[in-house]
Design a protein around this motif. Structure first.
Motif, PDB file in Angstrom:
ATOM      1  N   CYS A  53       1.446 -49.524 -53.133  1.00 17.41           N
ATOM      2  CA  CYS A  53       1.409 -48.113 -52.730  1.00 17.41           C
ATOM      3  C   CYS A  53       1.584 -47.176 -53.919  1.00 17.41           C
ATOM      4  O   CYS A  53       1.430 -45.957 -53.783  1.00 17.41           O
ATOM      5  CB  CYS A  53       2.505 -47.840 -51.703  1.00 17.41           C
ATOM      6  SG  CYS A  53       4.163 -48.272 -52.298  1.00 17.41           S
ATOM      7  N   GLN A  55       4.481 -47.050 -55.583  1.00 16.76           N
ATOM      8  CA  GLN A  55       5.921 -46.810 -55.715  1.00 16.76           C
ATOM      9  C   GLN A  55       6.640 -48.101 -56.092  1.00 16.76           C
ATOM     10  O   GLN A  55       6.044 -49.187 -56.101  1.00 16.76           O
ATOM     11  CB  GLN A  55       6.484 -46.256 -54.399  1.00 16.76           C
ATOM     12  CG  GLN A  55       5.793 -44.998 -53.898  1.00 16.76           C
ATOM     13  CD  GLN A  55       5.898 -43.850 -54.873  1.00 16.76           C
ATOM     14  OE1 GLN A  55       6.947 -43.614 -55.461  1.00 16.76           O
ATOM     15  NE2 GLN A  55       4.797 -43.119 -55.057  1.00 16.76           N
ATOM     16  N   ALA A  60      11.321 -46.890 -51.863  1.00 18.07           N
ATOM     17  CA  ALA A  60      10.812 -45.754 -52.627  1.00 18.07           C
ATOM     18  C   ALA A  60       9.593 -45.138 -51.943  1.00 18.07           C
ATOM     19  O   ALA A  60       9.407 -43.919 -51.953  1.00 18.07           O
ATOM     20  CB  ALA A  60      10.456 -46.196 -54.042  1.00 18.07           C
ATOM     21  N   PHE A  61       8.767 -45.983 -51.322  1.00 17.05           N
ATOM     22  CA  PHE A  61       7.594 -45.468 -50.619  1.00 17.05           C
ATOM     23  C   PHE A  61       8.017 -44.666 -49.392  1.00 17.05           C
ATOM     24  O   PHE A  61       7.412 -43.624 -49.077  1.00 17.05           O
ATOM     25  CB  PHE A  61       6.692 -46.619 -50.199  1.00 17.05           C
ATOM     26  CG  PHE A  61       5.488 -46.197 -49.410  1.00 17.05           C
ATOM     27  CD1 PHE A  61       4.477 -45.461 -50.002  1.00 17.05           C
ATOM     28  CD2 PHE A  61       5.367 -46.530 -48.066  1.00 17.05           C
ATOM     29  CE1 PHE A  61       3.362 -45.061 -49.285  1.00 17.05           C
ATOM     30  CE2 PHE A  61       4.264 -46.138 -47.342  1.00 17.05           C
ATOM     31  CZ  PHE A  61       3.253 -45.399 -47.944  1.00 17.05           C
ATOM     32  N   PHE A  64       9.069 -41.376 -50.573  1.00 17.63           N
ATOM     33  CA  PHE A  64       7.907 -40.603 -50.995  1.00 17.63           C
ATOM     34  C   PHE A  64       7.181 -40.003 -49.785  1.00 17.63           C
ATOM     35  O   PHE A  64       6.735 -38.842 -49.818  1.00 17.63           O
ATOM     36  CB  PHE A  64       6.964 -41.514 -51.780  1.00 17.63           C
ATOM     37  CG  PHE A  64       5.689 -40.856 -52.230  1.00 17.63           C
ATOM     38  CD1 PHE A  64       5.701 -39.917 -53.256  1.00 17.63           C
ATOM     39  CD2 PHE A  64       4.480 -41.160 -51.629  1.00 17.63           C
ATOM     40  CE1 PHE A  64       4.528 -39.297 -53.674  1.00 17.63           C
ATOM     41  CE2 PHE A  64       3.303 -40.552 -52.039  1.00 17.63           C
ATOM     42  CZ  PHE A  64       3.328 -39.615 -53.057  1.00 17.63           C
ATOM     43  N   CYS A  74      -0.320 -40.946 -49.244  1.00 20.94           N
ATOM     44  CA  CYS A  74       0.570 -42.010 -48.779  1.00 20.94           C
ATOM     45  C   CYS A  74      -0.250 -43.091 -48.078  1.00 20.94           C
ATOM     46  O   CYS A  74      -0.917 -42.816 -47.071  1.00 20.94           O
ATOM     47  CB  CYS A  74       1.607 -41.457 -47.809  1.00 20.94           C
ATOM     48  SG  CYS A  74       2.620 -40.111 -48.474  1.00 20.94           S
TER      49      CYS A  74
END
Length: 303
Positions: A53, A55, A60-61, A64, A74
């Motif tokens: 992704c 990240q 972390a994704f 985000f 995303c």
């Protein structure tokens, strides 16, 4: 002696209490409030922590996604559109579906097409090998065959073919996380749209040498002749630095370029095999009329 021990213990206890209070005050003053939606988003993610992704991992994704103003940037390649719909539902947003992608090996330099001219005896790593010299063959652009892409794939989607010496992607297992793309020092592997009914057309070569040199290094190399670009009715093919490239967003899978390529550098994947039409049966001949029966002449006396 006993009093000294007691005072020592008491002082240590008091010091510990004071430090605990100080740490609590500092933690309360400088604590960072975290959006509870981050935990909810992380729960619906696959938990692969592959970094596909963009990240550092699923946590972390999730952060985000929560902090992004929209969902355009995303996307979880492992979970795909189904997971992204769940993420959007948690955040109360809408997300557009994206076409599924798959890793593609853009090298046709098999052992037959690209014979070895020397033997590498060092550490079996494509990255190490690429740092030392151009490779075992005359092509300085092709796959080095040490399998770094296989080692980094968390989903068992890539294997090395012992016959060709090239990596093979299992598109049923590939999640398009991009780990193999990052691991390849020759930039041979690329993520492309799976295509309609999983059919794809791509140039399986990254050699940028001029035609004669490229063909000498590999029999199936792109020679930059531009014949494919000339026959493409959709302007999906460009030729730069002696190398053709097919834009999958413009390609309509007509396969005219495949038939035109003189070296077989353009590959068409998962297209149905068209069986030749059976030859029309020859028209039946009309029966010939029977020959009239011969009538025997009567025998006369003179005869």
């Amino acid at each position: 002696m006993t009093q000294t021990v007691i005072w020592t213990i008491a002082i240590l206890v008091m010091l510990g209490v004071v430090l605990a209070v100080v740490l609590y005050i500092v933690a309360e003053k400088f604590k960072v409030e975290e959006d509870p939606r981050i935990d909810e988003v992380e729960k619906v993610l696959p938990g692969a922590n592959c970094g596909g992704c963009g990240q550092a991992g699923c946590r972390a994704f999730a952060q985000f996604c929560v902090e992004s103003e929209d969902m355009d940037k995303c996307f979880c390649p492992v979970g795909g559109n189904d997971v992204m719909q769940k993420v959007a539902s948690v955040l109360g947003r809408e997300v557009a579906e994206k076409a599924p992608m798959v890793a593609v090996v853009r090298c046709n330099g098999s052992c037959e097409n690209r014979p070895k001219i020397n033997e590498y005896g060092g550490h079996q790593s494509c990255r190490v090998k690429a740092a030392l010299y151009s490779g075992d063959t005359a092509c300085a652009y092709g796959c080095l065959g040490c399998g770094d892409c296989v080692a980094v794939c968390q989903f068992g989607a890539i294997s090395m073919d012992p016959q060709t010496g090239l990596p093979v992607v299992d598109e049923e297992k590939c999640t398009a996380c991009g780990a193999c793309v990052k691991a390849c020092p020759k930039n041979v592997i690329e993520l492309r749209n799976k295509g309609r009914r999983n059919m794809r057309v791509f140039v399986s070569c990254v050699n940028k040498d001029k035609g004669a040199a490229a063909r000498k290094a590999c029999k199936a190399a792109c020679i930059g002749c531009s014949k494919c670009a000339k026959v493409c009715p959709f302007d999906a093919i460009t030729v730069e630095n002696n190398l053709a490239y097919i834009d999958y967003t413009k390609c309509r899978l007509c396969k005219k370029c495949v038939a035109e390529c003189p070296t077989g550098a353009i590959h068409a994947v998962n297209f149905p095999v068209i069986k030749p039409k059976p030859a029309a049966p020859a028209p039946a001949e009309a029966p010939k009329p029977a020959a009239p029966a011969e009538v025997e002449k009567p025998v006369t006396k003179e005869e």
